[in-house]
Design an enzyme around this catalytic site. Structure first.
Site, short mmCIF file in Angstrom:
data_model
loop_
_atom_site.label_atom_id
_atom_site.label_comp_id
_atom_site.label_asym_id
_atom_site.label_seq_id
_atom_site.Cartn_x
_atom_site.Cartn_y
_atom_site.Cartn_z
N ALA A 18 0.87 -1.15 -0.10
CA ALA A 18 -0.03 0.05 0.03
C ALA A 18 0.79 1.08 0.16
CB ALA A 18 -0.89 0.01 1.28
N CYS A 100 -2.79 -8.64 5.23
CA CYS A 100 -2.42 -7.61 5.79
C CYS A 100 -2.61 -7.44 7.41
CB CYS A 100 -2.98 -6.32 4.86
SG CYS A 100 -2.66 -4.73 5.86
N ASN A 200 7.08 -15.70 0.75
CA ASN A 200 7.07 -14.52 1.01
C ASN A 200 7.55 -14.27 2.45
OD1 ASN A 200 4.90 -11.73 1.79
ND2 ASN A 200 6.63 -11.32 0.51
N GLY A 201 8.40 -13.24 2.61
CA GLY A 201 8.89 -12.68 3.99
C GLY A 201 10.25 -12.87 4.02
N GLY A 224 8.92 -7.96 -1.53
CA GLY A 224 8.30 -6.80 -1.21
C GLY A 224 9.32 -5.76 -0.58
N ARG A 225 9.43 -5.53 0.58
CA ARG A 225 10.19 -4.46 1.13
C ARG A 225 11.75 -4.40 0.66
NH1 ARG A 225 9.84 -5.80 7.00
NH2 ARG A 225 9.59 -7.82 6.20
#
Length: 321
Positions: A18, A100, A200-201, A224-225
């Protein structure tokens, strides 16, 4: 890896985030080697569909790659309607957010809060799958708390409902992003279901990517990050998976080129009145390695003009070189 009728060009997926994975960022990640990119989470609440923010979050027909939109909510009918509207707008895959951990999302019984209620999960998945003729995927966490990991149950339910790929973040809702991701749960799910499983992660570099794939048996990785300020991580990981060799660090001149191009795209996409504000966080991420004392970032964040931002970046890289 395939998701329904779509063949991904590799096993690396840019995660929906987001406020981050807008069109400029998705396009850049795809250019840097992501096999699939996913939009920012979109609310299923019809009252916000016509807002400027929602319109910007929708995928666009001329985007590169397979157009994938993530939706979030707790009402099955609303979720189905949101899926239909996004498909009509060009989405080729619908992803459902049940991962989320944000309080403002969970308070509405959306995101990872839904993992506590398998019956509601089943209703949402069934409604959305039946509402559209494109593949529907699901993103979850391992459970809602370390003592309540139920991802195997949810995974089997998802497969039974017609979900065509499942992404699992290796933390529970209660963990937020604290501690380290665990991959035992992802491995267990992979052994239980036949649909593609995406890990993921904490996948932060090529070596970790290889290790997670080998340990979990996952079909793909979602990043992601680690891609914030470093979208070329997809190219680095893919090169290592293909060759077993690490690419050298990206030259500073290439970092400058990518960053300045990204900032220009943000200015164009959001307009000069908003684009400069969106650009600030991205510049901060890009320069974490190069400007560790924060002085330039503080100066940059005070700029309130798009053209001045680009001038400041040009000057910064000239001085750095």
């Amino acid at each position: 890896m395939r998701i329904g009728q779509y063949q991904l060009r590799n096993r690396l997926i840019a995660a929906p985030m987001a406020g981050i994975t807008d069109r400029p960022f998705r396009t850049l990640c795809y250019e840097m080697g992501a096999g699939l990119t996913v939009s920012e989470m979109m609310s299923s609440n019809p009252q916000v569909w016509e807002s400027d923010k929602s319109r910007l979050r929708m995928v666009h027909i001329d985007e590169p790659g397979i157009r994938t939109v993530q939706i979030a909510g707790s009402a099955p009918k609303e979720m189905a309607d949101a899926a239909r509207i996004n498909v009509e707008s060009g989405a080729q895959i619908i992803d459902i957010n049940m991962g989320c951990p944000a309080k403002k999302v969970n308070r509405k019984l959306a995101g990872s809060a839904l993992l506590q209620y398998p019956d509601v999960v089943k209703s949402i998945l069934t409604e959305v799958v039946n509402a559209v003729d494109v593949p529907v995927t699901l993103k979850i966490r391992t459970g809602w708390a370390p003592e309540h990991r139920n991802c195997e149950e949810i995974a089997q339910l998802a497969e039974d409902c017609g979900i065509q790929a499942l992404t699992i973040h290796g933390r529970t809702r209660a963990c937020l992003f604290n501690g380290e991701a665990e991959y035992d749960s992802i491995r267990a799910v992979k052994q239980k279901v036949s649909i593609p499983v995406i890990a993921n992660g904490d996948i932060t570099d090529p070596l970790k990517a290889r290790a997670v794939l080998d340990y979990t048996g996952a079909d793909a990785l979602m990043i992601g990050r680690a891609a914030q300020g470093r979208p070329w991580i997809f190219r680095e990981i893919q090169h290592y998976l293909d060759t077993g060799e690490l690419l050298p660090p990206l030259p500073l001149a290439e970092v400058k080129r990518l960053l300045c191009a990204h900032v220009r795209e943000l200015h164009d996409f959001y307009g000069p009145a908003k684009g400069y504000r969106i650009a600030r966080k991205h510049v901060s991420w890009y320069l974490q390695e190069h400007a560790p004392n924060d002085q330039f970032r503080r100066t940059f964040n005070a700029i309130e003009d798009a053209s001045e931002q680009l001038e400041a970046l040009e000057a910064y890289f000239e001085n750095f070189a």
